[in-house]
Write a protein that holds these residues in place. Sequence first.
Motif, short mmCIF file in Angstrom:
data_model
loop_
_atom_site.label_atom_id
_atom_site.label_comp_id
_atom_site.label_asym_id
_atom_site.label_seq_id
_atom_site.Cartn_x
_atom_site.Cartn_y
_atom_site.Cartn_z
N SER A 258 46.56 42.21 42.10
CA SER A 258 45.47 41.33 43.16
C SER A 258 44.25 41.74 43.03
CB SER A 258 46.29 41.68 44.60
OG SER A 258 45.65 43.21 44.59
N ARG A 259 43.85 43.40 42.28
CA ARG A 259 42.46 43.57 41.75
C ARG A 259 41.82 43.71 40.51
NH1 ARG A 259 42.01 47.89 45.50
NH2 ARG A 259 39.26 47.80 44.97
N ILE A 260 42.92 42.80 39.52
CA ILE A 260 42.52 42.77 37.97
C ILE A 260 42.55 41.90 38.02
CG2 ILE A 260 42.38 43.22 35.85
CD1 ILE A 260 43.15 46.72 37.29
N LEU B 53 39.48 52.00 42.01
CA LEU B 53 40.10 51.24 42.88
C LEU B 53 40.42 51.77 43.94
CD1 LEU B 53 42.18 48.77 40.33
CD2 LEU B 53 39.98 48.34 41.08
N GLN B 54 41.04 53.13 44.41
CA GLN B 54 41.34 53.46 44.95
C GLN B 54 39.67 53.57 46.74
OE1 GLN B 54 44.79 53.41 46.42
NE2 GLN B 54 45.61 52.85 44.13
N GLN B 55 39.15 54.46 45.81
CA GLN B 55 37.86 54.98 45.83
C GLN B 55 37.15 53.84 46.35
OE1 GLN B 55 36.14 56.77 43.92
NE2 GLN B 55 37.69 58.19 43.47
N ALA B 56 37.28 52.34 46.37
CA ALA B 56 36.42 50.97 46.47
C ALA B 56 36.90 50.18 47.00
CB ALA B 56 35.16 50.99 45.48
N PRO B 57 37.90 49.68 48.47
CA PRO B 57 38.47 48.50 48.75
C PRO B 57 38.12 47.56 48.29
CG PRO B 57 38.78 50.25 50.05
CD PRO B 57 37.73 50.90 49.43
N ASP B 58 36.57 47.41 48.38
CA ASP B 58 36.15 46.07 47.96
C ASP B 58 35.42 45.66 47.02
OD1 ASP B 58 34.23 48.51 48.43
OD2 ASP B 58 32.70 47.31 50.05
N ILE B 59 35.72 46.23 45.81
CA ILE B 59 35.29 46.00 44.48
C ILE B 59 37.12 45.54 43.70
CG2 ILE B 59 34.58 47.02 42.93
CD1 ILE B 59 32.17 48.81 44.65
N ASP B 60 35.92 44.69 42.23
CA ASP B 60 38.11 44.42 41.65
C ASP B 60 36.87 44.63 40.27
OD1 ASP B 60 39.19 43.68 44.43
OD2 ASP B 60 38.66 41.88 44.13
N PHE B 61 38.04 44.92 39.23
CA PHE B 61 37.82 44.18 37.70
C PHE B 61 37.83 42.86 37.81
CE2 PHE B 61 37.62 49.03 37.88
CZ PHE B 61 36.31 49.33 38.44
N ARG C 241 41.12 54.63 31.07
CA ARG C 241 42.98 54.10 32.85
C ARG C 241 42.81 54.58 33.94
NH1 ARG C 241 47.42 54.91 33.87
NH2 ARG C 241 49.17 53.20 34.37
N GLU C 242 41.97 56.01 34.01
CA GLU C 242 42.90 56.68 35.17
C GLU C 242 41.31 56.37 36.18
OE1 GLU C 242 45.46 57.37 35.98
OE2 GLU C 242 46.74 57.14 34.64
N GLN C 243 40.14 56.32 35.30
CA GLN C 243 38.75 56.34 35.65
C GLN C 243 38.77 54.78 36.52
OE1 GLN C 243 35.51 57.89 34.09
NE2 GLN C 243 36.49 58.86 32.65
N TYR C 244 38.80 54.04 36.08
CA TYR C 244 39.82 52.87 36.91
C TYR C 244 40.17 52.71 37.69
CZ TYR C 244 36.72 50.50 32.76
OH TYR C 244 35.95 50.31 31.77
N LEU C 245 41.05 53.19 37.95
CA LEU C 245 42.56 52.77 38.77
C LEU C 245 42.08 53.64 39.98
CD1 LEU C 245 45.55 52.97 36.76
CD2 LEU C 245 45.30 50.95 37.75
N SER C 246 41.95 54.96 39.68
CA SER C 246 41.14 55.76 40.99
C SER C 246 39.75 55.12 41.49
CB SER C 246 40.78 57.13 40.15
OG SER C 246 40.24 57.83 41.60
#
Length: 250
Positions: A59-61, A27-35, A20-25
Motif C-alpha cells: 500500500s506504500r510502494i 517507511l516506518q518512520q514516515a507514515p505519510d510518505i510513500d515511494f 532495501r532496509e533503508q527504504y523499509l525503515s
Amino acid sequence: MAEKTCIIIPCFNEADRFKREQYLSFLQQAPDIDFCFVNDGSRDDTLRVLRDIQAEQPSRIEVVDYRDNRGKAEAVREGFLRMAALREYGWLAFADADLATPLSEMLRLINIARRQEDVVLVMGSRLERMGVTIRRKFYRHFTGRIFAGTISFLFYLKAYDTQCGAKVFRSDAVPAVFEEPFLSHWLFDVEILLRLRNLRSDYDRIVQEIPLNVWLEQGNSKIRFSHLLKMPFQLWKIYFRYRSWRKKEG
C-alpha cells in the motif's frame, strides 16, 4: 492540500546496491510518505528486487516497469505524471536510488516544503561549508561549478546546484512542468527551472534552494564519457528552446 508525499526513485541496474532496509525503515518512520520506484529498462535483477520490496509494503510502494531504457529524465517524468494523476499527494519528490542524498535529508526538504504556502519547488544543493558532510570528488565539484557558471550565463538562472538529485514539488504544478518530454536525459533539471520560469514570472519566489547537511557520493556514476560529449549539444538545444527568456531579461 493533502500533506501526503510520494518520492519517485528512478532505477537502472540497481540490484547490487539497492538499499532495501533503508527504504523499509524510512517507511516506518514516515507514515505519510510513500515511494514510487521506476524501473528504467534495467538489465539485471532490479525489477525482482523492486517487486520484493513492494510485497513488504504494497500500500506504500508503487513499482513502474519499463522494458526499454528511456533515460533518467523520462523515468522521473513518467513517475511524476503517474503519481500526480492519482490525486493522493500534496507533494511529489524525486531522489537518486543510491541515496547519495540520505532519506533523512529528503524528509527535511519535504518538511520545509510543507511549511511554505507559496513555494512550488524546494531543491537541495551540495554546498560545502563548515559543520556539514558533503563528500564529493574534487573533479566533480570543479566541473559542477563550471557547469553552474555556464547555466547562469546562458539562462540567467541563480541556482547554485541545478543537478542535485533531491527536489520536492507541489503536486498541482506537476502537470504543467512535466507534461512535455525533456530535451535532455541528464540536464532535465535545468529544463524544470526554465519551464517554471516560463509559467510564473515570480519563479525566484516560488523556488527555494536549500543547502543539504549530508550528501555522500556513491561512485559508479551512470553518466558515461559519451554522455559528457553530448552535453554541449544538449545545452545548445535547450538554449534555443528557451532563449526567449534571455532576450526578455537582456
